[in-house]
Write an enzyme that holds these catalytic residues in place. Structure first.
Site, PDB file in Angstrom:
ATOM      1  N   PHE A 146      16.370   5.064   2.141  1.00  0.00           N
ATOM      2  CA  PHE A 146      15.502   5.713   3.027  1.00  0.00           C
ATOM      3  C   PHE A 146      14.113   6.420   2.231  1.00  0.00           C
ATOM      4  CE2 PHE A 146      14.080   9.752   4.755  1.00  0.00           C
ATOM      5  CZ  PHE A 146      13.495   9.371   5.958  1.00  0.00           C
ATOM      6  N   GLN A 147      13.037   5.800   2.911  1.00  0.00           N
ATOM      7  CA  GLN A 147      11.601   6.109   2.241  1.00  0.00           C
ATOM      8  C   GLN A 147      11.313   5.547   0.889  1.00  0.00           C
ATOM      9  OE1 GLN A 147      10.809  10.601   2.892  1.00  0.00           O
ATOM     10  NE2 GLN A 147       9.893   9.882   4.953  1.00  0.00           N
ATOM     11  N   GLU A 171      -1.627  12.331   3.756  1.00  0.00           N
ATOM     12  CA  GLU A 171      -1.769  12.064   2.396  1.00  0.00           C
ATOM     13  C   GLU A 171      -3.113  11.261   2.024  1.00  0.00           C
ATOM     14  OE1 GLU A 171       0.863  11.598   4.122  1.00  0.00           O
ATOM     15  OE2 GLU A 171       2.796  12.170   3.189  1.00  0.00           O
ATOM     16  N   LYS A 198      13.237  10.825  -7.885  1.00  0.00           N
ATOM     17  CA  LYS A 198      13.738  12.236  -7.664  1.00  0.00           C
ATOM     18  C   LYS A 198      14.835  12.688  -8.743  1.00  0.00           C
ATOM     19  CE  LYS A 198      15.323  15.227  -3.841  1.00  0.00           C
ATOM     20  NZ  LYS A 198      15.856  15.463  -2.523  1.00  0.00           N
ATOM     21  N   MET A 207     -22.992   1.234  12.769  1.00  0.00           N
ATOM     22  CA  MET A 207     -23.461   0.128  11.712  1.00  0.00           C
ATOM     23  C   MET A 207     -22.752  -1.047  12.366  1.00  0.00           C
ATOM     24  SD  MET A 207     -25.365  -0.407   9.405  1.00  0.00           S
ATOM     25  CE  MET A 207     -25.332   0.751   8.252  1.00  0.00           C
TER      26      MET A 207
END
Lengths: 565, 158
Positions: free
Chosen positions: A112-113, A50, A162, A473
């Site tokens: 969940f999630q 993502e 949802k 760096m």
């Protein structure tokens, strides 16, 4: 018409002219993905993480000037995307990011999630929404696109539970937005503009300080006209590369921590800073109390909070840079460019004293040579993305930029792993240009899974890995400021980058000489598939000049003087 | 805190919607600004709420606070007050065994009175300028207050 929340998302995207969505499906966003399957108004690109979806949308937005769009699921899908949101927020990139959320009935139950997505995205977005009713979706999505692209652009996050994506409600996108509390100030105050022009006419050593806001405002060509008509020299920030063409006589170079000697000295000696779309970042100013110490400051920016935040503006002008510069152009006859002749000469003397250059004094290739060579071979035909680190600074210093939106980099947040997915978005937005990502052996591994995206969707990004077997760096700072204690920066243990690319279905080259590099780049451009070109470069090369953190711009560490070959 | 840190009162008019308060408090904590006190209530007959925030900072910090607040999308107006009428309320619970006449007289001097008497305690209310509330709370220590609650300042421009 009466449609589901999921269908509304699709319809709104189509109404906004979205042609590409970057994303990754998951449980809470499945209703929307089901509608993506059924539609053909835009294409969807499945990144393999993502974070990469957000960076790809950023690359798309930066190269096209349009709003980038990404879609992700709840919980880990969202948290993976947070770095991308923060990156876009720091660099003012217009994005609309839609995330799924657990159903309303589960919010607050540690479902969940489930994660408090709007709570997390609040400090790293321009605005965000939790949609609690499908009937609100048309307005919210329309507001999201408007807020993302208007004013000082930025990412807008829309979190949709949802069950809301399944609710049926009336969809009408042809609505007037009523944002009483959000009215960006785009026209500069004419009196202030007039005063600023008078100050320029009086100044002896004025200096344009050009920033990324010019690119966001699509004002580069107006700025070029203003610079040429006034004959005033200009420095660019990292984000403004390409506003002026590299061969413009009035462009000094980039300023700041790794700016050129002439650019930093010009900023230290100027008597009038003309800041356009800049924010006086600490990487630009160095020690604030010594920054442009003897100068008055004109500061044009669309964000009032940027003005006098760090450096007091004597002539503050809140407005869109493009509008303000057009107004300035109308008054430009008052300014006599001959007045600045000796100032221009002073600056060219600075440049002769310590030009921005490097020494080819080792057996191994120099990373700067690689950047220059890509510039010679591809020049204007390529768009250049980068990751973050030494390679990024060398690309900014040595690539011959000719136009705005050619340079795509993570400036504010400095996100390693930005370059490859961004270059994918860039290629999708500008398919007729070669998309090159300069990266390092550290950065490339932070989103290396995007090889799969590029192979699957046939997106031929050329990744040039400047491999010094170091987190370069950080190693440079350790060498200079930590008495050479190279703590955890030695990357001697590495994958075989050629085989890595090939394992995904891409192509790979490992080059150690100039001839090999030329041949590899030529071959990669011709083959037109995603490529890794691993260039073995000098391990201990430092980015120079360098203003140590917190130091004054005029106190630079400089490249050792040597006879250049 | 560097430079001269000054107490300032900032009023913010915001759309009365979910999460707007956390946008404001996040901004303060995220940017390292102080909130001394904060009061919020809806503005009658509108879709807006008014927040009164007492904060402290240098002139530059206060200017940034007002600009950053104004950048938030649901914020309509930000007033950084100079000339204001400012009041704060406090409630104090005393044991009934204390000298209630004294407490009542003191309260009157601070625009207050005893508002509740129970079997074991009395509750006094005062409403005055915040620095006077400080005074009051210091004076009444001798009457062994059991609980003190301050309301936070509210302010209007003169």
């Amino acid at each position: 018409m009466q449609i589901t929340g999921a269908q509304m998302v699709i319809e709104a995207f189509i109404a906004e002219g979205v042609d590409t969505v970057f994303g990754y499906p998951g449980g809470a966003i499945m209703n929307v993905y089901d509608e993506i399957y059924k539609q053909n108004g835009f294409k969807h690109i499945l990144n393999r993480h993502e974070q990469a979806s957000i960076h790809a949308a950023e690359g798309y937005a930066k190269a096209s000037g349009k709003v980038g769009v990404a879609m992700i699921t709840s919980g880990p899908g969202f948290t993976n995307a947070v770095t991308g949101l923060a990156d876009a927020y720091m660099d003012s990139v217009p994005l609309v990011v839609v995330s799924g959320q657990v159903p309303m009935s589960l919010i607050g139950t540690d479902g969940f999630q489930e994660i408090d997505a709007v709570g997390i995205s609040r400090p790293c977005t321009k605005h965000n929404y939790l949609v609690t009713n499908a009937a609100d979706l048309p307005r919210i999505l329309k507001e999201a696109f408007y807020i993302a692209r208007s004013g000082r652009p930025g990412p807008v996050h829309v979190d949709i539970p949802k069950d809301v994506t399944a609710q049926i409600a009336e969809f009408n996108y042809d609505i007037e937005l009523d944002l009483e509390t959000y009215k960006p100030h785009t026209k500069g105050n004419p009196r202030q503009i007039k005063k600023a022009i008078e100050a320029i006419a009086k100044a002896k050593r004025p200096l344009f300080y050009l920033g990324g806001g010019i690119i966001n405002s699509n004002a580069s060509y107006e700025v070029r006209e203003l610079v040429h008509k006034t004959g005033i020299p200009a420095v660019e920030t990292l984000m403004a590369r390409g506003v002026l063409s590299y061969d413009d006589d009035l462009l000094i170079s980039m300023l700041g921590m790794h700016g050129s000697y002439a650019a930093n000295m010009a900023m230290s000696e100027t008597d009038l800073v003309i800041g356009l779309g800049v924010r006086f970042d600490d990487r630009v100013t160095g020690k604030l109390s010594e920054f442009a110490k003897n100068a008055d400051v004109i500061h044009v920016d669309i964000d009032p909070a940027s003005i006098s935040k760090l450096v007091n503006a004597d002539y503050p002008i809140v407005g869109d840079v493009k509008n303000v510069v057009i107004e300035m152009l109308a008054l430009v006859e008052q300014i006599d460019s001959d007045n600045y002749e000796s100032w221009r000469e002073t600056i060219s003397n600075f440049d002769e004293l310590h030009p921005l250059t490097f020494h080819e004094d080792t057996d191994r290739l120099k990373p700067q040579w690689v950047v220059k060579r890509v510039g010679e071979l591809l020049g204007d035909s390529a768009n250049i993305s980068t990751d973050v680190g030494q390679h990024q600074m060398w690309a900014a210093q040595f690539y011959p930029f000719t136009r705005p939106n050619q340079w795509i980099t993570s400036g504010g947040l400095g996100t390693m792993g930005f370059g490859f997915p961004a270059a994918i978005g860039v290629k999708v937005a500008t398919p007729d240009k070669t998309s090159v990502n300069f990266t390092g052996d550290g950065s490339i591994l932070m989103n290396v899974q995007e090889l799969m995206t590029a192979v699957e969707k046939k997106i031929p990004v050329i990744n040039i890995i400047l491999n010094n077997n170091f987190l370069g760096m950080v190693r440079q700072w350790q060498t200079l400021f930590y008495n050479k204690r190279h703590s955890e920066t030695d990357l001697s243990v590495q994958p075989d980058f050629v085989k890595l690319s090939e394992a995904f279905g891409g192509i790979g080259y490992r080059v150690t000489t100039k001839e090999e590099f030329d041949a590899a780049l030529k071959d990669a451009v011709e083959k037109n598939v995603v490529a890794f070109i691993e260039v073995i470069v000098e391990r201990f090369e430092n980015v120079m000049p360098m203003v140590p953190s917190g130091g004054s711009l005029f106190n630079m560490m400089l490249l050792e003087k040597k006879e250049t070959k | 805190m560097t430079e001269n840190s000054e107490r300032r009162v900032v009023s913010v008019i915001v759309i009365n919607e979910a999460s707007v308060l956390s946008r404001i408090t996040n901004l303060f904590s995220g940017r390292g600004y102080n909130i001394t006190s904060l009061t919020v209530a809806p503005i009658p007959d509108t879709r807006y709420s008014r927040l009164t925030i007492v904060t402290a900072g240098s002139v530059r910090v206060i200017e940034q606070i007002t600009k950053q607040l104004h950048k938030l999308i649901p914020v309509l107006k930000v007033y950084e007050h100079a000339d204001i009428v400012e009041k704060e309320m406090a409630l104090v619970k005393f044991p009934i065994t204390e000298n209630i006449t004294d407490i009542g007289t003191l309260c009157q001097a601070y625009n207050g009175k005893i508002v509740n008497v129970g079997d074991n305690v009395v509750i006094a209310m005062v409403a005055d300028e915040p620095h006077r509330i400080d005074n009051f709370l210091s004076i009444i220590k001798r009457y062994n207050p059991k609980e003190i609650v301050r309301g936070g300042a509210v302010a209007l421009e003169r």
